[in-house]
Design a protein around this motif. Structure first.
Motif, PDB file in Angstrom:
ATOM      1  N   LYS A 159       0.823  -1.209   0.000  1.00  0.00           N
ATOM      2  CA  LYS A 159       0.000   0.000   0.000  1.00  0.00           C
ATOM      3  C   LYS A 159       0.858   1.260   0.000  1.00  0.00           C
ATOM      4  O   LYS A 159       0.609   2.209  -0.755  1.00  0.00           O
ATOM      5  CB  LYS A 159      -0.936  -0.009   1.218  1.00  0.00           C
ATOM      6  CG  LYS A 159      -1.956   1.121   1.216  1.00  0.00           C
ATOM      7  CD  LYS A 159      -2.874   1.038   0.006  1.00  0.00           C
ATOM      8  CE  LYS A 159      -3.939   2.115   0.028  1.00  0.00           C
ATOM      9  NZ  LYS A 159      -4.790   2.080  -1.178  1.00  0.00           N
ATOM     10  N   GLU A 162       2.508   1.733  -3.376  1.00  0.00           N
ATOM     11  CA  GLU A 162       1.617   2.171  -4.445  1.00  0.00           C
ATOM     12  C   GLU A 162       1.264   3.650  -4.320  1.00  0.00           C
ATOM     13  O   GLU A 162       1.174   4.353  -5.328  1.00  0.00           O
ATOM     14  CB  GLU A 162       0.344   1.330  -4.439  1.00  0.00           C
ATOM     15  CG  GLU A 162      -0.612   1.653  -5.566  1.00  0.00           C
ATOM     16  CD  GLU A 162      -1.780   0.697  -5.639  1.00  0.00           C
ATOM     17  OE1 GLU A 162      -2.535   0.745  -6.613  1.00  0.00           O
ATOM     18  OE2 GLU A 162      -1.924  -0.120  -4.704  1.00  0.00           O
ATOM     19  N   GLU A 163       1.080   4.132  -3.105  1.00  0.00           N
ATOM     20  CA  GLU A 163       0.698   5.528  -2.891  1.00  0.00           C
ATOM     21  C   GLU A 163       1.578   6.157  -1.815  1.00  0.00           C
ATOM     22  O   GLU A 163       1.114   6.479  -0.716  1.00  0.00           O
ATOM     23  CB  GLU A 163      -0.777   5.622  -2.475  1.00  0.00           C
ATOM     24  CG  GLU A 163      -1.746   5.093  -3.524  1.00  0.00           C
ATOM     25  CD  GLU A 163      -3.178   5.160  -3.055  1.00  0.00           C
ATOM     26  OE1 GLU A 163      -3.395   5.594  -1.907  1.00  0.00           O
ATOM     27  OE2 GLU A 163      -4.079   4.777  -3.817  1.00  0.00           O
ATOM     28  N   THR A 183       3.351  -8.369  -7.628  1.00  0.00           N
ATOM     29  CA  THR A 183       2.618  -7.198  -7.119  1.00  0.00           C
ATOM     30  C   THR A 183       3.569  -6.063  -6.748  1.00  0.00           C
ATOM     31  O   THR A 183       3.210  -4.882  -6.845  1.00  0.00           O
ATOM     32  CB  THR A 183       1.792  -7.590  -5.887  1.00  0.00           C
ATOM     33  OG1 THR A 183       2.639  -8.280  -4.956  1.00  0.00           O
ATOM     34  CG2 THR A 183       0.634  -8.494  -6.283  1.00  0.00           C
ATOM     35  N   ARG A 187       4.634  -2.136  -9.300  1.00  0.00           N
ATOM     36  CA  ARG A 187       4.610  -0.797  -8.726  1.00  0.00           C
ATOM     37  C   ARG A 187       5.942  -0.072  -8.879  1.00  0.00           C
ATOM     38  O   ARG A 187       6.116   1.028  -8.336  1.00  0.00           O
ATOM     39  CB  ARG A 187       4.233  -0.873  -7.245  1.00  0.00           C
ATOM     40  CG  ARG A 187       2.779  -1.282  -7.004  1.00  0.00           C
ATOM     41  CD  ARG A 187       2.556  -1.709  -5.555  1.00  0.00           C
ATOM     42  NE  ARG A 187       1.143  -1.838  -5.231  1.00  0.00           N
ATOM     43  CZ  ARG A 187       0.401  -2.898  -5.496  1.00  0.00           C
ATOM     44  NH1 ARG A 187       0.949  -3.935  -6.130  1.00  0.00           N
ATOM     45  NH2 ARG A 187      -0.887  -2.952  -5.167  1.00  0.00           N
TER      46      ARG A 187
END
Length: 615
Positions: A159, A162-163, A183, A187
């Motif tokens: 998380k 990603e951001e 995953t 990113r």
């Protein structure tokens, strides 16, 4: 280099010696050797303001992953009296540059994932990213060997990765990119740092020896670059050792003795003897190289390298311009490329490739190497399988009958002569070859003289014996079943659990092995298939790919049957009738019978025998 000299002048005097790999570590993007595509991409991204939030640097050891990460962190936080923005043109030391390159800047956090693998370490990063950097423009997290993080740590990072906050950047480095979850890769911007070419490494080593005032000949530097295998750090470490070994002078003889290498010219002489079939000369030359310190496996590896070079020169003559090649390799390699056939070179390559592994794992490496060289020299003048079969066929077609055994030395040299057919038959692994013609009659070689003297009218054509039933290998299940029939239960278990089939063809199979598979499993498969089918199989190992193992397929099938059984109304009624009961196994007794279920009854008051599903 001027910038590095300036920065070193600002440091206090220190008598501690710094190894060359650290002393000449690149300080900016211009110093990165052999990574031009990555530098071009980053330059364009910085100039266009399209700076990513995370980068993934991957490559073999020593190509500059960690150094590139530090230079990238320096570029992100670059600040001078005239420049205050991210830049890849690091022409002078900025406000934060020295601390970042030395790994001591408070806003550039370096973490070794090999010693910080857990979720607690990642949780600490997640808690800190919310705070702005102390003095730099960006807070940069450099995580080395990121593939060693645990699954929980990777999941906890997703998380934030990603951001991330606008003031945070992530730079990851790894040598095992396949172990990083997809995953995480999705990113990041991925950069594959390439192995540095031998010519580029040789130029780097020549430049550094000039700066160090060390005398070194080009042959020695080319040998060091070749031994470095595309790694700048490994090459500089070897150069450091060579300087110490040669007391300040680096020459080819010193490097050869230090690394246990064989003389390249003598390797070429050995290769020439092998191609001539001179067994005595081959053994004498190999022993001479071994006596002066050459390792047997290194000699064979150098032979394989030269064999590969000759093959490349046959199709791409411009390879001879490589700076790391010696004059003997260029000139004599080109001569071999013109005279040797591709079949001979391919056969030599295959035998060396297999033999090197045998020598490395043998308890008697010298004897194993000598036996391999004898096989190579003996096979040099043998025809290939196609040539042998063609010679046999031509021998029978000449005169319309099987050739008689050669008498004395007068076998003749024509393609239809008996001597040629006998030589060809003897060349095919020492076995007599028989082939079926279109009419079904077997071609037979060398009938005894006593049989040819029998009157034609008394000859009774023998009844053709039925050919043995061929063993068909179409997939891994056939191999597993064959191992069961041969009562080789250990090999059966190994194939079921550790082998993934990539492709299969006519006596060829490509497999992928699971993580804990024995190293010799592919060789064992080829040997057992030869013993059990009577045919020689080529089993090669792919790095990745392939389908499921037989065990995984069986497990998935069993789970599917359990799911289907649980959905059956009668079984559901039984499970409802006996609370706590569960299906523990489903077995297929015969193809025509129904599925047999085993149910576990934990309640001691209920009979826990097997319940059969009669549907």
């Amino acid at each position: 280099m001027k910038e590095r000299a300036k920065s070193m002048d600002n440091k206090p005097a220190d008598n501690a010696y710094r190894v060359l790999a650290r002393k000449y570590r690149p300080q900016n993007f211009d110093d990165l050797y052999g990574q031009e595509p990555m530098v071009r991409t980053l330059t364009n991204a910085f100039e266009a303001g399209r700076i990513a939030q995370a980068w993934m640097l991957t490559g073999v050891r020593g190509v500059g992953k960690t150094t590139t990460a530090r230079i990238l962190a320096r570029g992100l936080n670059y600040k001078t009296d005239t420049i205050d923005q991210p830049s890849v043109h690091l022409t002078e030391l900025g406000e934060h540059c020295q601390a970042i390159m030395e790994g001591r800047h408070v806003d550039v956090i370096e973490m070794d994932a090999a010693s910080h693998t857990g979720i607690d370490d990642i949780r600490e990063i997640i808690e800190q990213v919310r705070y702005r950097p102390v003095s730099a423009r960006y807070k940069v997290y450099i995580i080395d060997e990121v593939h060693m993080l645990s699954n929980q740590a990777f999941n906890g990072l997703l998380k934030t990765l990603e951001e991330p906050p606008p003031h945070v950047k992530f730079i990851f480095a790894t040598t095992e990119i396949r172990k990083v979850p997809i995953t995480v890769l999705s990113r990041c911007q991925r950069f594959d740092l390439r192995r540095i070419e031998s010519g580029t490494l040789t130029s780097l080593l020549r430049k550094i020896t000039g700066l160090e005032n060390v005398q070194a000949d080009d042959t020695a530097l080319a040998m060091i670059a070749r031994a470095g295998e595309g790694s700048a750090r490994d090459s500089l470490s070897i150069l450091d050792q060579a300087i110490a070994h040669g007391n300040g002078t680096v020459d080819s003889q010193t490097v050869r003795e230090m690394l246990g290498l064989a003389d390249r010219a003598r390797i070429i002489d050995l290769f020439e003897m092998l191609m001539r079939g001179d067994v005595a000369g081959v053994l004498k030359e190999f022993r001479a190289q071994y006596d002066v310190g050459a390792d047997p496996s290194v000699v064979l590896s150098d032979l394989a390298d030269f064999n590969h070079l000759v093959t490349r020169l046959r199709f791409t003559p411009e390879v001879a311009q490589d700076m790391s090649l010696s004059e003997d390799e260029r000139v004599r390699g080109a001569e071999f490329a013109k005279t040797l056939s591709i079949r001979a070179l391919s056969r030599c390559w295959q035998m060396l490739l297999k033999g090197i592994h045998e020598v490395e794992t043998s308890s008697r490496p010298v004897q194993a190497a000598e036996m391999l060289l004898i096989r190579l020299a003996h096979s040099a003048d043998l025809p290939t399988l196609d040539e042998a079969l063609k010679a046999i066929t031509n021998g029978h077609s000449a005169g319309g009958s099987a050739p008689s055994a050669p008498q004395g030395g007068g076998g003749g040299n024509g393609s239809g002569g008996g001597a040629t057919a006998y030589a060809a038959a003897d060349a095919v692994s020492g076995q007599m070859v028989q082939r079926q013609n279109n009419g079904g009659a077997a071609l037979r070689l060398a009938e005894p003289a006593a049989q040819t003297a029998i009157q034609p009218q008394t000859i009774v054509q023998p009844k053709a014996e039925p050919a043995p039933q061929a063993v068909r290998i179409r997939d891994l299940n056939d191999i597993v079943n064959l191992a069961g029939n041969k009562r080789d239960l250990q090999f059966k278990i190994l194939v079921k659990n550790f082998v993934r089939l990539v492709s299969i063809g006519q006596n060829r199979m490509e497999i992928a092995l699971t993580e804990h598979a024995p190293k010799t499993l592919a060789t064992d498969m080829a040997q057992r298939l030869l013993d059990w089918t009577g045919e020689r199989w080529m089993v090669s190992v792919a790095r990745d790919g392939g389908g499921q193992t037989v065990a995984e397929v069986e497990t998935a099938r069993r789970e599917e049957l359990v799911t289907d059984a649980r959905a059956d109304p009668d079984v559901a009624a039984i499970l409802a009738k006996f609370p706590g009961a569960k299906i523990i196994d489903v077995r297929i007794t015969t193809p025509d019978d129904d599925t047999e279920l085993e149910m576990q009854m934990p309640d001691p008051g209920v009979d826990s025998g097997d319940l059969d599903d009669e549907d």
